[in-house]
Scaffold this active site. Sequence first.
Site, PDB file in Angstrom:
ATOM      1  N   THR A  57      -0.199   7.077   4.527  1.00  0.00           N
ATOM      2  CA  THR A  57       0.677   6.555   5.577  1.00  0.00           C
ATOM      3  C   THR A  57       1.870   5.813   4.962  1.00  0.00           C
ATOM      4  O   THR A  57       3.003   5.949   5.434  1.00  0.00           O
ATOM      5  CB  THR A  57      -0.108   5.611   6.519  1.00  0.00           C
ATOM      6  OG1 THR A  57      -1.202   6.343   7.087  1.00  0.00           O
ATOM      7  CG2 THR A  57       0.766   5.101   7.640  1.00  0.00           C
ATOM      8  N   GLY A  58       1.610   5.052   3.902  1.00  0.00           N
ATOM      9  CA  GLY A  58       2.684   4.318   3.231  1.00  0.00           C
ATOM     10  C   GLY A  58       3.796   5.242   2.770  1.00  0.00           C
ATOM     11  O   GLY A  58       4.987   4.965   2.970  1.00  0.00           O
TER      12      GLY A  58
ATOM     13  N   LYS B 288      -9.941  -4.398  11.506  1.00  0.00           N
ATOM     14  CA  LYS B 288      -8.550  -4.535  11.936  1.00  0.00           C
ATOM     15  C   LYS B 288      -8.416  -5.544  13.073  1.00  0.00           C
ATOM     16  O   LYS B 288      -7.420  -6.249  13.182  1.00  0.00           O
ATOM     17  CB  LYS B 288      -8.010  -3.166  12.354  1.00  0.00           C
ATOM     18  CG  LYS B 288      -7.908  -2.200  11.181  1.00  0.00           C
ATOM     19  CD  LYS B 288      -7.578  -0.780  11.617  1.00  0.00           C
ATOM     20  CE  LYS B 288      -7.511   0.138  10.393  1.00  0.00           C
ATOM     21  NZ  LYS B 288      -7.120   1.509  10.748  1.00  0.00           N
TER      22      LYS B 288
ATOM     23  N   GLY C  94       0.844  -1.198   0.000  1.00  0.00           N
ATOM     24  CA  GLY C  94       0.000   0.000   0.000  1.00  0.00           C
ATOM     25  C   GLY C  94       0.871   1.237   0.000  1.00  0.00           C
ATOM     26  O   GLY C  94       0.600   2.224   0.687  1.00  0.00           O
ATOM     27  N   ALA C  95       1.942   1.172  -0.777  1.00  0.00           N
ATOM     28  CA  ALA C  95       3.002   2.177  -0.699  1.00  0.00           C
ATOM     29  C   ALA C  95       2.605   3.542  -1.254  1.00  0.00           C
ATOM     30  O   ALA C  95       3.320   4.520  -1.059  1.00  0.00           O
ATOM     31  CB  ALA C  95       4.241   1.661  -1.440  1.00  0.00           C
TER      32      ALA C  95
ATOM     33  N   LYS D  19       1.780   5.986 -10.353  1.00  0.00           N
ATOM     34  CA  LYS D  19       1.299   7.095  -9.528  1.00  0.00           C
ATOM     35  C   LYS D  19       2.438   8.060  -9.192  1.00  0.00           C
ATOM     36  O   LYS D  19       3.566   7.640  -8.927  1.00  0.00           O
ATOM     37  CB  LYS D  19       0.674   6.559  -8.228  1.00  0.00           C
ATOM     38  CG  LYS D  19      -0.759   6.066  -8.400  1.00  0.00           C
ATOM     39  CD  LYS D  19      -1.450   5.929  -7.041  1.00  0.00           C
ATOM     40  CE  LYS D  19      -2.913   5.516  -7.194  1.00  0.00           C
ATOM     41  NZ  LYS D  19      -3.557   5.294  -5.899  1.00  0.00           N
TER      42      LYS D  19
ATOM     43  N   GLY E 126      -0.379   4.982  -0.473  1.00  0.00           N
ATOM     44  CA  GLY E 126      -1.305   5.626   0.465  1.00  0.00           C
ATOM     45  C   GLY E 126      -0.590   6.679   1.292  1.00  0.00           C
ATOM     46  O   GLY E 126       0.639   6.737   1.325  1.00  0.00           O
TER      47      GLY E 126
END
Lengths: 328, 328
Positions: B17-18, B128, B12-13, B44, B15
């Site tokens: 947070t990523g 989660k 999820g790099a 991206k 995003g």
Amino acid sequence: MTTQKIKVAVTGATGETGVSIIKALLESEEFAVTAYVRPSSTEKPQLQDFKEKKVPIIPLDLEAAPLEEIVKAIQGQDIIISGVMPHTSDIEKKLANAAKEVGVKRFIPSFFAPLAPPTGVNILREIKEEVINHVKKLHLPYTVIDAGGWYQVSLPNPPSGRLDYMTKIPSNAQYGDGHYSTSVVDIGDIGKYVALIIKDPRTLNKYVFVYNEVWTHDAMFKLVEELSGETVERQIIPEESLEAGIQEASKAYKQDPSYKNFVLLLVQQYANQNWVRGDNLPETGTYLGYLLSKDLYPDFKFVGLRDFAKEALDGKAQPVYTTKTFDF
Amino acid sequence: MTTQKIKVAVTGATGETGVSIIKALLESEEFAVTAYVRPSSTEKPQLQDFKEKKVPIIPLDLEAAPLEEIVKAIQGQDIIISGVMPHTSDIEKKLANAAKEVGVKRFIPSFFAPLAPPTGVNILREIKEEVINHVKKLHLPYTVIDAGGWYQVSLPNPPSGRLDYMTKIPSNAQYGDGHYSTSVVDIGDIGKYVALIIKDPRTLNKYVFVYNEVWTHDAMFKLVEELSGETVERQIIPEESLEAGIQEASKAYKQDPSYKNFVLLLVQQYANQNWVRGDNLPETGTYLGYLLSKDLYPDFKFVGLRDFAKEALDGKAQPVYTTKTFDF
């Protein structure tokens, strides 16, 4: 100057764990204990000793009673210890709601079982997870206390039947080659640990695992053989058979969620977590976030399994679960 | 002598947070980072900087890929940091299975959110919880990292629109009288905390809460007013309206579990836990079993909200969530 006693309410006071806890609390001057029992249980013989010691016995039907009645019944208590064994989480959630309203200092949900991860391994542990999650939503102060397998149901029974009196739960099964290990504890010691834990600030809002010793199944069989002089037959159950048995029982329980099917599944799940998966070990406890009784109370004078086995083979141990498969 | 670098995989790099995590990891010589992105995300713009720094970018469709493919893709990694934002727990459970098979030293599930109890308050937190329960069943080494509300989405926007560029998430609502407090953090600091946490033996198999400061809503409005010289209008939402809104959104989501209904419910649940229930505070973190970043890293040089607000009002802050309501 008088020291205020810590007021402790114990529900499910006639269960095996409840009795152990009340006995231990009564040995200390620090606690004022009140026992809560189902209205149908007030004359149970387990309560005789407590009645003689002037423990207030309050009949309370946690299932039927509305919240306000429970709130009224536990008003003024500092600590609630739940010893009920619920088939669903509803009763204990209601008790937690009442505890929140009363503003108790600590709520001890009914865990008191061998270690397992929160979900996917033990159906009763999953119900308990619902309870503790509800407690956390309420932001109610709590301590979770789990305990190793009881000596009383762990020792294999020699062919002479000298341990027949101990329990109705058969215990000559050995899973796999017998070299997996698990944590065990004397049920009498559980109450003594609880008496230490509930007044210990280090255990507030924490999980604690209580155990005395770690044994392999093989070593337990050899211990009984050594002490009894008999050869003890092992009912060897391969891991795959246990796995298949759990699958089958799980299916049966899904189709018919009866109490009987619940217990049939649960017994096999305990065997799996205790003997095959390695869940019920101190290092797994640490992994799962538990504090260990050995670290908290290194000087605790516990009963060792060898001493217990001698006493048990001499016919002097206190039996457990003698009337029903599980005292739910 | 060469020191072996710690091999860290970030999924999820792309995003928010990523990106923060990878940036921070690249600032240290200790880590060898690999970024995993959806095949449709390889071009991206967020990845441009990483490509220039020779970070391997591996296309991997965690949803479609079978277990073996994921195992092969992450083989040799020491630590897996999951930055995916799942609508269900299936993807991360599969990633955890792969991590177990590879034998990673630490798995960081995709938490990175304000604090909430495990169930009953936040629908995403419940998903989660399923993931971390699965991790615990696997006995996979882990660290859960949660984080305060981002400065980037917390600051109210003055009428001049000087903060329009920061985010598409509206943030001029004030719940109740504005005197509830919540923990906040700069998203750029989250990655820096993560870089410390994942190599810290004290955080293995633990929950960590990362935050910079604690603010009331009222104080945040006053801060922006002071720094901007403008009067900031407050959209006051009484607690009861929020509660009713959550009930309604919850009902709508049950009837139609669409992504839109999910987000509509989630946004209100975050407001409730952050501003009304008091879940997102350091003391609640301690209650819920979290270690606190302030205790672990007292010397951490964090960005304060006042400094961030100045920078943001000067048009110099990094925007977040500018294209979609949530970058799931």
